[in-house]
Design a protein around this motif. Structure first.
Motif, mmCIF file in Angstrom:
data_model
loop_
_atom_site.group_PDB
_atom_site.id
_atom_site.type_symbol
_atom_site.label_atom_id
_atom_site.label_comp_id
_atom_site.label_asym_id
_atom_site.label_seq_id
_atom_site.Cartn_x
_atom_site.Cartn_y
_atom_site.Cartn_z
ATOM 1 N N TYR A 107 7.993 4.608 6.071
ATOM 2 C CA TYR A 107 6.622 4.274 5.669
ATOM 3 C C TYR A 107 5.607 5.373 5.967
ATOM 4 C CZ TYR A 107 7.163 -0.584 4.179
ATOM 5 O OH TYR A 107 7.488 -1.721 3.465
ATOM 6 N N TYR A 108 5.994 6.445 6.668
ATOM 7 C CA TYR A 108 4.978 7.386 7.123
ATOM 8 C C TYR A 108 4.350 8.194 5.996
ATOM 9 C CZ TYR A 108 8.840 10.844 7.291
ATOM 10 O OH TYR A 108 9.912 11.661 6.997
ATOM 11 N N ALA A 109 4.929 8.181 4.796
ATOM 12 C CA ALA A 109 4.266 8.837 3.663
ATOM 13 C C ALA A 109 3.292 7.881 2.957
ATOM 14 C CB ALA A 109 5.307 9.343 2.671
ATOM 15 N N TYR A 110 3.491 6.593 3.122
ATOM 16 C CA TYR A 110 2.679 5.594 2.428
ATOM 17 C C TYR A 110 1.468 5.136 3.252
ATOM 18 C CZ TYR A 110 1.587 0.908 0.536
ATOM 19 O OH TYR A 110 0.964 -0.210 0.026
ATOM 20 N N LEU A 111 1.647 4.972 4.550
ATOM 21 C CA LEU A 111 0.602 4.370 5.379
ATOM 22 C C LEU A 111 -0.702 5.175 5.456
ATOM 23 C CD1 LEU A 111 2.731 2.951 8.337
ATOM 24 C CD2 LEU A 111 1.881 1.761 6.295
ATOM 25 N N PRO A 112 -0.695 6.512 5.315
ATOM 26 C CA PRO A 112 -1.972 7.241 5.400
ATOM 27 C C PRO A 112 -2.876 7.070 4.182
ATOM 28 C CG PRO A 112 -0.125 8.675 5.978
ATOM 29 C CD PRO A 112 0.455 7.455 5.335
ATOM 30 N N ARG A 113 -2.436 6.353 3.148
ATOM 31 C CA ARG A 113 -3.230 6.258 1.934
ATOM 32 C C ARG A 113 -4.599 5.625 2.222
ATOM 33 N NH1 ARG A 113 -1.788 10.133 -0.003
ATOM 34 N NH2 ARG A 113 -3.217 9.577 -1.707
ATOM 35 N N PRO A 114 -5.671 6.150 1.625
ATOM 36 C CA PRO A 114 -7.027 5.630 1.891
ATOM 37 C C PRO A 114 -7.192 4.149 1.580
ATOM 38 C CG PRO A 114 -7.139 7.770 0.782
ATOM 39 C CD PRO A 114 -5.694 7.368 0.767
ATOM 40 N N PHE A 115 -6.492 3.656 0.559
ATOM 41 C CA PHE A 115 -6.676 2.240 0.218
ATOM 42 C C PHE A 115 -6.136 1.318 1.306
ATOM 43 C CE2 PHE A 115 -2.971 3.814 -2.270
ATOM 44 C CZ PHE A 115 -1.938 3.104 -1.658
ATOM 45 N N LEU A 116 -5.194 1.807 2.130
ATOM 46 C CA LEU A 116 -4.724 1.015 3.270
ATOM 47 C C LEU A 116 -5.666 1.161 4.459
ATOM 48 C CD1 LEU A 116 -0.859 1.538 3.259
ATOM 49 C CD2 LEU A 116 -2.126 -0.524 2.629
ATOM 50 N N LYS A 117 -6.165 2.355 4.670
ATOM 51 C CA LYS A 117 -7.074 2.580 5.780
ATOM 52 C C LYS A 117 -8.367 1.779 5.620
ATOM 53 C CE LYS A 117 -5.430 7.100 7.320
ATOM 54 N NZ LYS A 117 -5.062 6.577 8.656
ATOM 55 N N ALA A 118 -8.689 1.421 4.381
ATOM 56 C CA ALA A 118 -9.906 0.641 4.142
ATOM 57 C C ALA A 118 -9.788 -0.784 4.661
ATOM 58 C CB ALA A 118 -10.222 0.624 2.647
ATOM 59 N N TYR A 119 -8.564 -1.260 4.904
ATOM 60 C CA TYR A 119 -8.380 -2.617 5.413
ATOM 61 C C TYR A 119 -8.589 -2.651 6.923
ATOM 62 C CZ TYR A 119 -6.790 -4.932 1.174
ATOM 63 O OH TYR A 119 -6.754 -5.494 -0.084
ATOM 64 N N PRO A 120 -9.304 -3.656 7.440
ATOM 65 C CA PRO A 120 -9.463 -3.770 8.894
ATOM 66 C C PRO A 120 -8.103 -3.931 9.581
ATOM 67 C CG PRO A 120 -10.950 -5.265 7.723
ATOM 68 C CD PRO A 120 -10.002 -4.732 6.707
ATOM 69 N N ASP A 121 -8.012 -3.467 10.809
ATOM 70 C CA ASP A 121 -6.747 -3.529 11.544
ATOM 71 C C ASP A 121 -6.215 -4.949 11.655
ATOM 72 O OD1 ASP A 121 -6.726 -0.801 11.891
ATOM 73 O OD2 ASP A 121 -7.577 -0.858 13.911
ATOM 74 N N GLU A 122 -7.124 -5.932 11.800
ATOM 75 C CA GLU A 122 -6.655 -7.309 11.971
ATOM 76 C C GLU A 122 -6.061 -7.886 10.687
ATOM 77 O OE1 GLU A 122 -11.181 -7.498 11.360
ATOM 78 O OE2 GLU A 122 -9.721 -6.255 12.449
ATOM 79 N N GLN A 123 -6.231 -7.184 9.560
ATOM 80 C CA GLN A 123 -5.702 -7.669 8.290
ATOM 81 C C GLN A 123 -4.431 -6.930 7.856
ATOM 82 O OE1 GLN A 123 -10.147 -8.425 6.481
ATOM 83 N NE2 GLN A 123 -8.506 -8.305 5.001
#
Length: 352
Positions: A172-188
């Motif tokens: 997953y380490y190539a997918y998780l840095p995507r900005p659309f994921l970072k936009a989600y709060p950690d609790e979600q």
């Protein structure tokens, strides 16, 4: 003897003298009649008439008559407007766009934007394989204009497909840095975005969107977190977005089906991965009374290798809880049915 004679002579002389005196007293003048002057009755001092004191009396307050209130007519209650239907755009596998034809990303974004108001589209769901190889940064460069050109009022809800984490690497380490994921709060999100959720509040009700990335349904930690999310939102119907589930008209990943069976709020499943389109209805007896009261409608769509790519608009009716599935081509026209297959566009009654 001599002394007696002298005394007698003196007494005689005295008596003669008194007779003379009596003779000389004139006849008494009758006493004048007394004039009795009546003491005048004192004139009563007239009691002075008191100067009237002008007392200004406050006029006796005459109460203002209180008008008999006219009864207020009971207002006819304004009927509560019926909840407005709303839609989600569902985009399946787009890895061929990222690899061969990124211009189609712009066309896809344009088609969704064109229908945003008419279909009341709230967001875009992607069921995985956003790109062909998540470890190739140039493919993400081809994908990014799709999100950049979507109407900014639309949310984006993705899950990782097997291509997004590398068909060989499966990391997953190539997918998780995507900005659309970072936009989600950690609790979600779980572990950076391997599993995500969001609550869709519209039409007077709440719906839980749950996205489980590739192979995460077999990860104990991911499933523990998922169960906590479902428990916290147990009063909401759940739409599960997962890349791989239905494999054919009758085949499916049994491990995914077991995960769905054990979680009674899941009502709809969106998946891709395989070619074509399939729809399958599962039923479950959640309370153990021998009656299968829960239905789960699973839909698979992946038209990337077809002559025309297709995506779907899912329209939710808050009154009937029906979902209308409209399958559209990139030119905006309705997608045709496959020969000898169930319709590619349809309505699911009591879908959630």
């Amino acid at each position: 003897m001599k002394r007696v004679c002298l005394l007698m002579a003196a007494l005689a002389a005295l008596m003669v003298g008194c007779g003379r005196q009596l003779a000389e007293v004139p006849e008494a003048t009758p006493a004048p009649t007394a004039v009795v002057t009546a003491t005048p009755t004192p004139t009563a001092t007239p009691t002075p008439t008191p100067t009237p004191v002008l007392v200004t009396m406050a006029p006796t307050s005459v109460p203002t008559p209180v008008p008999t209130p006219t009864p207020t007519p009971t207002a006819t209650p304004t009927p509560t407007p019926a909840p407005t239907p709303f839609s989600l755009a569902w985009v399946p596998d787009t890895q061929h766009f990222a690899y061969f034809d990124p211009q189609k990303f712009l066309t896809l974004a344009e088609r969704i934007n064109e229908r945003r108001e008419s279909d009341n589209i709230l967001g875009v769901i992607h069921s995985g394989d956003l790109v062909d190889n998540g470890f190739k940064s140039w493919q993400w460069d081809n994908f990014d204009p799709f999100l950049e050109n979507l109407d900014p009022s639309l949310f984006f809800f993705p899950v990782a497909g097997n291509h997004d984490i590398g068909t060989q690497a499966q990391e997953y380490y190539a997918y998780l840095p995507r900005p659309f994921l970072k936009a989600y709060p950690d609790e979600q999100k779980y572990d950076g975005g391997k599993v995500i959720y969001r609550v869709l509040s519209e039409g007077g009700e709440d719906i839980l969107l749950l996205g489980i990335g590739w192979n995460m349904w077999m990860d104990r930690g991911a499933m523990g977190w998922t169960d906590e999310v479902l428990a916290a939102h147990q009063d909401m119907p759940c739409i599960l977005v997962i890349h791989g589930f239905l494999l054919s008209e009758t085949g499916y990943y049994q491990s995914v089906e077991q995960m769905i069976a054990a979680r009674p709020t899941i009502r709809l499943v969106l998946c891709g991965h395989m070619d074509g389109y399939y729809t399958h209805v599962f039923t479950y007896d959640d309370d153990g009374d021998g009656v299968k009261e829960r239905t789960v409608t699973a839909m698979m769509l992946n038209m990337q290798r077809a002559q025309d790519y297709a995506f779907r608009i899912l329209t939710f009716d808050p009154l009937s809880h029906a979902v209308t599935v409209n399958t559209l081509l990139l030119d905006g026209s309705p997608a045709p049915d496959y020969p000898n297959r169930e319709p590619i566009s349809f309505t699911i009654e009591n879908a959630y």
